[in-house]
Design an enzyme around this catalytic site. Structure first.
Site, PDB file in Angstrom:
ATOM      1  N   ARG A  96       0.844  -1.206   0.000  1.00  0.00           N
ATOM      2  CA  ARG A  96       0.000   0.000   0.000  1.00  0.00           C
ATOM      3  C   ARG A  96       0.882   1.262   0.000  1.00  0.00           C
ATOM      4  NH1 ARG A  96      -3.168  -3.645  -0.755  1.00  0.00           N
ATOM      5  NH2 ARG A  96      -4.748  -4.419   0.696  1.00  0.00           N
ATOM      6  N   GLU A 127     -14.182 -14.980   8.310  1.00  0.00           N
ATOM      7  CA  GLU A 127     -14.084 -14.360   6.983  1.00  0.00           C
ATOM      8  C   GLU A 127     -13.755 -15.373   5.884  1.00  0.00           C
ATOM      9  OE1 GLU A 127     -11.169 -11.205   6.615  1.00  0.00           O
ATOM     10  OE2 GLU A 127     -11.789 -10.725   4.590  1.00  0.00           O
ATOM     11  N   LYS A 169     -17.897 -12.258   8.031  1.00  0.00           N
ATOM     12  CA  LYS A 169     -17.342 -11.244   7.106  1.00  0.00           C
ATOM     13  C   LYS A 169     -17.274 -11.868   5.719  1.00  0.00           C
ATOM     14  CE  LYS A 169     -13.381  -8.183   6.382  1.00  0.00           C
ATOM     15  NZ  LYS A 169     -12.501  -7.227   7.038  1.00  0.00           N
ATOM     16  N   SER A 221     -14.355  -5.456   1.289  1.00  0.00           N
ATOM     17  CA  SER A 221     -14.529  -4.758   0.007  1.00  0.00           C
ATOM     18  C   SER A 221     -13.839  -5.508  -1.130  1.00  0.00           C
ATOM     19  CB  SER A 221     -14.083  -3.302   0.089  1.00  0.00           C
ATOM     20  OG  SER A 221     -12.741  -3.160   0.470  1.00  0.00           O
ATOM     21  N   GLY A 222     -12.766  -6.216  -0.852  1.00  0.00           N
ATOM     22  CA  GLY A 222     -12.207  -7.189  -1.791  1.00  0.00           C
ATOM     23  C   GLY A 222     -11.688  -6.669  -3.112  1.00  0.00           C
ATOM     24  N   GLY A 223     -11.463  -5.359  -3.230  1.00  0.00           N
ATOM     25  CA  GLY A 223     -10.975  -4.827  -4.498  1.00  0.00           C
ATOM     26  C   GLY A 223     -12.033  -4.032  -5.260  1.00  0.00           C
TER      27      GLY A 223
HETATM   28  P1  13P Z   1     -10.684  -5.214   1.984  1.00  0.00           P
HETATM   29  O1  13P Z   1     -11.943  -4.486   2.370  1.00  0.00           O
HETATM   30  O2  13P Z   1      -9.603  -4.322   1.437  1.00  0.00           O
HETATM   31  O3  13P Z   1     -10.966  -6.419   1.141  1.00  0.00           O
HETATM   32  O4  13P Z   1     -10.037  -5.744   3.328  1.00  0.00           O
HETATM   33  C1  13P Z   1     -10.841  -6.308   4.265  1.00  0.00           C
HETATM   34  C2  13P Z   1     -10.098  -7.331   5.007  1.00  0.00           C
HETATM   35  O5  13P Z   1      -9.994  -7.266   6.212  1.00  0.00           O
HETATM   36  C3  13P Z   1      -9.511  -8.445   4.257  1.00  0.00           C
HETATM   37  O6  13P Z   1      -9.164  -9.467   5.124  1.00  0.00           O
END
Ligand code: 13P
Length: 343
Positions: free
Chosen positions: A33, A178, A220, A262-264
């Site tokens: 990042r 998750e 999640k 959010s995953g991208g």
């Molecule tokens: P993102 O929302 O960037 O996908 O990250 C969430 C997260 O905690 C991934 O493990």
């Protein structure tokens, strides 16, 4: 096991109007990042960046909890050296901790991964509890591709999630479970839908086998979306409808809430999808739907900061704005016009 404490904290994490900030990037991910904004990933820079997020004035109006990384849980505010966990707690924000050790190649299954980190987890959780963490996160990754995911991949990841969740609850820590079906690939939304449904079903079967107290956990999940390289990209309403349908088919009513990754997705898509789900479907849902975004909450703040102290107020404004928009999305009251007005 302290059922009441688990239930109270899980419910607070997904309370209407609030969501979770995922600021638990591992040091290598944080490095990526920072590379994108040309900033060196030193311990001080990571501390400075997390400090600017957490000390954003009034962010607690929209943020119920923050997921920290091991290093971050041991860091402190720059202003008066208050440990981050204590500082967040003083704002009414629950500190959480990423406890998995990352997704590693799954033996004999090319292109698939299994998340590691169960060995020694009981002891680590005890230490994290003492340091102030009241919830944890473990991310499993399911990749869609030719002939994958296999049953083996879904099965081992669901099993690990359930064992992790049990250890967390034993330690008085709410597990965020998750299972992430990745957006990478050119698959259709139909494929994402069927893989997500199969994965979530397996996860809840394993959680049941391990006696997980569902009122004391948070799911999640990914949203049901088209693969990133798919030539047809499903619109906002289709994503919302498919995601809700998938969750209704798999998530028991005892679970207090689902906090999406959010995953991208772009910032705007992640907010619009969540908003549509709540605007259109919330009256028919047993659980709250909220956010636990990393990139979609931080991207604009990271760019605005660019590693320069003089940009901290602008970065905090950007973070506050995204947190506010996503808070509105939890009640279905966000609209795209707000994005334009705020520019
Ligand atoms: P993102 O929302 O960037 O996908 O990250 C969430 C997260 O905690 C991934 O493990």
């Amino acid at each position: 096991m302290n059922y009441e404490q688990l239930k109270t904290n899980a419910s607070k994490m997904v309370a209407k109007g609030k969501g979770i900030l995922a600021a638990d990037e591992s040091t290598p991910t944080c490095g990526k990042r920072f590379d994108s904004i040309g900033v060196e990933s030193t311990e001080l820079n990571r501390n400075t960046y997390r400090d600017l997020l957490f000390t954003t004035e009034r962010m607690e109006e929209f943020i119920s909890g923050v997921i920290l990384y091991d290093e971050t849980l041991r860091q402190s505010t720059l202003d008066d050296n208050t440990p981050f966990a204590d500082y967040l707690k003083s704002k009414g924000v629950i500190p959480g901790i990423k406890v998995d050790m990352g997704a590693k190649p799954l033996a004999l299954h090319s292109g698939e991964k299994v998340t590691e980190g169960l060995d020694g987890l009981r002891d680590r959780l005890q230490e994290y509890y003492k340091l102030g963490a009241r919830f944890a996160k473990w991310r499993a990754v399911i990749t869609i591709g030719e002939d994958i995911p296999t049953d083996a991949c879904i099965s081992v990841n669901a099993h690990a999630l359930a064992r992790y969740a049990a250890l967390c609850q034993e330690a008085g820590i709410v597990p965020i479970v998750e299972p992430e079906v990745l957006m990478d690939g050119d698959h259709s939304i139909d494929t994402c839908h069927s893989v997500s449904e199969k994965t979530f079903r397996q996860v809840f079967a394993d959680l049941d086998t391990q006696n997980i107290y569902l009122e004391g956990m948070v799911l999640k999940p990914n949203m049901v979306v088209s693969g990133m390289d798919c030539s047809h990209q499903a619109g906002v309403e289709e994503v919302a409808d498919r995601t809700v349908e998938c969750l209704k088919a798999t998530v028991p009513s005892e679970v207090p809430g689902c906090a999406f990754l959010s995953g991208g997705q772009s910032n705007e898509d992640a907010t619009a999808h969540l908003n549509m789900m709540n605007a259109k479907h919330s009256s028919s849902l047993d659980w709250n739907l909220t956010f636990s975004y990393g990139r979609a909450l931080q991207a604009s703040a990271l760019t605005a900061w660019g590693g320069r102290d003089e940009n901290i107020p602008a970065a905090q404004d950007a973070f506050y704005q995204r947190a506010k928009f996503n808070s509105l999305a939890t009640t279905g009251t966000y609209s795209e016009e707000l994005e334009v007005e705020m520019v």
